[in-house]
Design an enzyme around this catalytic site. Structure first.
Site, PDB file in Angstrom:
ATOM      1  N   LYS A  81       0.760  -1.328   0.131  1.00 44.64           N
ATOM      2  CA  LYS A  81       0.178  -0.003  -0.075  1.00 44.64           C
ATOM      3  C   LYS A  81       0.781   1.260  -0.076  1.00 44.64           C
ATOM      4  O   LYS A  81       1.760   1.363   0.800  1.00 44.64           O
ATOM      5  CB  LYS A  81      -0.859   0.175   1.302  1.00 44.64           C
ATOM      6  CG  LYS A  81      -1.630   1.112   1.321  1.00 44.64           C
ATOM      7  CD  LYS A  81      -2.749   1.234   0.375  1.00 44.64           C
ATOM      8  CE  LYS A  81      -3.810   2.500   0.627  1.00 44.64           C
ATOM      9  NZ  LYS A  81      -4.543   2.616   1.789  1.00 44.64           N
ATOM     10  N   HIS A  90      -3.068   5.174  -2.173  1.00 41.22           N
ATOM     11  CA  HIS A  90      -3.889   6.150  -1.729  1.00 41.22           C
ATOM     12  C   HIS A  90      -3.904   7.371  -2.607  1.00 41.22           C
ATOM     13  O   HIS A  90      -2.804   7.957  -2.532  1.00 41.22           O
ATOM     14  CB  HIS A  90      -3.793   6.709  -0.259  1.00 41.22           C
ATOM     15  CG  HIS A  90      -4.770   7.630   0.487  1.00 41.22           C
ATOM     16  ND1 HIS A  90      -5.451   7.346   1.378  1.00 41.22           N
ATOM     17  CD2 HIS A  90      -4.777   8.925   0.022  1.00 41.22           C
ATOM     18  CE1 HIS A  90      -6.276   8.406   1.859  1.00 41.22           C
ATOM     19  NE2 HIS A  90      -5.809   9.411   0.898  1.00 41.22           N
TER      20      HIS A  90
HETATM   21  C1  NCD Z   1      -8.469   5.626   6.899  1.00 35.09           C
HETATM   22  C2  NCD Z   1      -8.037   5.339   8.379  1.00 35.09           C
HETATM   23  O1  NCD Z   1      -8.706   5.921   9.377  1.00 35.09           O
HETATM   24  O2  NCD Z   1      -7.202   4.301   8.599  1.00 35.09           O
HETATM   25  N1  NCD Z   1      -9.128   6.775   7.102  1.00 35.09           N
HETATM   26  C3  NCD Z   1     -10.028   7.391   6.166  1.00 35.09           C
HETATM   27  O3  NCD Z   1     -10.397   8.354   6.130  1.00 35.09           O
HETATM   28  N2  NCD Z   1     -10.030   6.402   4.925  1.00 35.09           N
HETATM   29  C4  NCD Z   1      -7.125   5.912   6.163  1.00 35.09           C
HETATM   30  C5  NCD Z   1      -7.365   6.080   4.923  1.00 35.09           C
HETATM   31  O4  NCD Z   1      -7.467   4.706   4.311  1.00 35.09           O
HETATM   32  O5  NCD Z   1      -6.982   6.750   4.193  1.00 35.09           O
HETATM   33 ZN    ZN Z   2      -8.376   3.117   4.008  1.00 36.86          ZN
END
Ligand code: NCD
Ligand code: ZN
Length: 345
Positions: free
Chosen positions: A99, A136
């Site tokens: 990731k 991401h």
């Molecule tokens: C995720 C987390 O809380 O781990 N938070 C989110 O807003 N999606 C991290 C992520 O996947 O970006």
């Molecule tokens: Zn996530």
């Protein structure tokens, strides 16, 4: 349609944390899904196969008795990741991907990659050993508007990456914009994407209009309605590049209802019900099975699940919170009614 039976689904993007949160949330996912890609953004992050296997043991030990749920592990890419570790992942039975978090993009991403081009030798190795890279897709520089960060990432980083490594297997995680959908559609068959239930069901008004609602705050942040419409169209199109990844991300209620609240929506308690609602809204319940149960497994080169699950139109009210020994997690749609219910297996 009042009843829908589909092949057992998988969640290709999931956060379960550790300790008491893991114990509270894992039963929800194990009821909903056969398998899930477990995100490695722990503190400290999961960066080696060895750590991932220990984490996998902790998850297996937290499962309800008799559960056949399988955690599929992923490693956190850092500037210190070695080509050797990539080879290890290629050979590891239980670790399936790396990731990539741009440094500072989201919850627990400080150890992420600050200079993507400096990591090119690692992407070359992933391409060679056919290890999927999960991305991401947001830039993190403070000068960029939070609503533009996905589009800028695609234009400034992702397009170059896919040109440079045309055979690299990539999952662009949690798409939120029309531009991202178009990018994935135009890319080769080695580039796919996950879509969350919140990005299919809500636009940015859910967070900001008529009061600030922290439980709808996640990253990438919810966007305008036309982006939601485009995502819904992509998810229900039957295009195998788009598949289910909840990004369910549990945070304690107090960490969300806070003057600097954490990013992440908790959706594992009702994941398939939420997707069913979105697909029904688009008049495309017949497309749910491919999205939820087939295309992700096909992309990862894993067999489709042989079991099946049934959703019934049977309204139920989501609890205000899931409460454990000394923790509480507020789920998506807390205190509200859902139209669909997943029946017990
Ligand atoms: C995720 C987390 O809380 O781990 N938070 C989110 O807003 N999606 C991290 C992520 O996947 O970006
Ligand atoms: Zn996530």
């Amino acid at each position: 349609m009042d009843k829908l039976t589909i092949g057992q689904a998988d969640d290709w993007h999931l956060h379960v944390r550790t300790g008491s949160i893991l114990k509270m949330v894992i039963g929800h996912t194990a009821k909903q899904f056969g398998r899930a890609i477990i995100m490695p953004n722990l503190k400290p992050p999961v960066t080696t196969v060895e750590q991932a296997l220990l984490y996998r043991q902790e998850i297996l030990a937290a499962l309800p008795q008799g559960s056949a749920f399988q955690p599929l592990m992923a490693l956190y890419l850092t500037a210190n990741t070695s080509v050797d570790e990539i080879k290890k992942v290629a050979d590891a039975e239980h670790v399936h991907a790396f990731k990539l978090y741009p440094a500072g993009a989201t919850t627990n991403s400080d150890a992420g990659v600050a200079d993507i081009e400096a990591a090119y030798p690692l992407f070359a190795a992933m391409e060679k050993y056919r290890v999927p890279l999960l991305i991401h897709g947001e830039v993190t520089d403070a000068e960029h508007d939070i609503f533009d960060r996905e589009k800028i990432f695609i234009d400034s980083k992702l397009s170059k990456l896919t040109q440079q490594f045309p055979a690299l297997r990539i999952v662009v995680e949690h798409l939120t914009t029309q531009e991202a959908v178009q990018f994935v559609e135009a890319a080769g068959a080695n580039v796919a994407a996950t879509i969350t239930p919140q990005h299919l069901l809500y636009n940015r008004n859910a967070i900001l209009a008529g009061g600030i609602r922290p439980h709808y705050y996640c990253l990438p942040i919810l966007k305008r309605e036309h982006h939601r419409q485009t995502l819904l169209k992509a998810a229900t199109s039957g295009n195998p590049k788009f598949f289910l990844g909840t990004d369910s991300a549990p945070h304690l209620t107090g960490m969300k209802e806070n003057s600097c609240g954490c990013a992440g929506c908790y959706s594992a308690h009702a994941a398939l019900e939420l997707y069913a609602e979105a697909f029904e809204q688009a008049g495309a319940l017949d497309k749910l099975e491919g999205f939820a149960s087939f295309y992700g497994a096909d992309f990862y080169g894993l067999p489709r699940n042989s079991a099946s699950v049934t959703l019934e139109k049977q309204p139920w009210t989501v609890p205000e919170a899931y409460v454990g020994d000394d923790i509480a997690i507020t789920p998506l749609r807390a205190g509200e009614e859902l139209r669909w219910r997943l029946l017990a297996a």
